[in-house]
Design an enzyme around this catalytic site. Sequence first.
Site, PDB file in Angstrom:
ATOM      1  N   PRO A   1       0.660  -0.982   0.051  1.00 34.31           N
ATOM      2  CG  PRO A   1      -0.005  -0.683   1.970  1.00 34.31           C
ATOM      3  CD  PRO A   1       0.960  -1.675   0.684  1.00 34.31           C
ATOM      4  CD  GLU A   2       2.272   2.681  -4.830  1.00 33.31           C
ATOM      5  OE1 GLU A   2       3.354   4.328  -4.732  1.00 33.31           O
ATOM      6  OE2 GLU A   2       2.999   2.394  -5.325  1.00 33.31           O
TER       7      GLU A   2
ATOM      8  CE  LYS B   1       4.985   4.243   0.860  1.00 36.96           C
ATOM      9  NZ  LYS B   1       5.942   3.601  -0.140  1.00 36.96           N
TER      10      LYS B   1
ATOM     11  NE  ARG C   1       9.881  -1.912  -5.576  1.00 31.39           N
ATOM     12  CZ  ARG C   1       9.163  -1.420  -4.814  1.00 31.39           C
ATOM     13  NH1 ARG C   1       9.639  -0.805  -3.894  1.00 31.39           N
ATOM     14  NH2 ARG C   1       8.008  -0.736  -4.742  1.00 31.39           N
TER      15      ARG C   1
END
Length: 287
Positions: A2-3, A58, A277
């Site tokens: 989750p960002e 976050k 990434r």
Amino acid sequence: MPELPEVEIVRQSLNKKVRNQKIKKVIVRNHKLRLKIPANFESFLKFQKIIKIKRFSKYIIFCFLNGSYCLLHLGMTGTIHIINNNKKNFITNASFYSSPTLPKKHNHVEIIFKNLKIIYNDPRRFGFFEIIKDSSLLKKKFSKYGPEPFQSEFNVKYILSYFSKKKRTVKNFLLDQNFVSGIGNIYASEILFLSKIKPHKKAFLIGRKDCERIVINSKKILLKAIKEGGSSIRDFKNTSGKKGNFQKNFNVYERNGLSCKRIGCSGIIKKKIISNRSTFFCNLCQL
């Protein structure tokens, strides 16, 4: 993982459900998260009144009436499930990723209120809780983090100064929480697409106009993602009955091999691995 937009959706859900509620009981079924849950966690939270739920980067921040805090980081696979005792819970997930209903396994922490409870589920256990006893310690906790994209400190002058003589890629910096807080892999690719900057461009080559676009588009992308309910990928409703639809607006993320959406561009979306990434970009209009 989750960002910022997904965490903000969880914050909104929690703030709506547990603001001004008093915690009756806490059950910890597994202390071994990324950071071990302290032995006094249950007793510290018991009878605390939550005055509001905030967020930085976050992190979800439970703010208590006595001036103390409890931080929650969802890690890679953490979710919050809200269970109402007075009705059937067809959908329990406070956000839009992972399972829409409470899984049977990996329910590590349960916080119980008068008419509902919130359950922290995390299969990979990379999330964590942390007790912060006062505002000075909270400020110290976040002192090494960069500003959020929404803050006035995140401006052209700041970026130019930070990027000066740096040879790391601009994508690396957007993911660096010491530079800017809250941007993750999905939104970094989307921000750089709108800004017409290739993700593997060296930071010291970023000019003033590039910085202006990064500032504007960071806000634009994140605000739109929050409005759309974040990027659920699997696209299901949360506890409020709303869907996470931002994935329908992806310009580059997971569009490898497809045509660029930018009007007048005949480019193709490419995939490149940067610092382990997956990164997506247009091979023509991002310079």
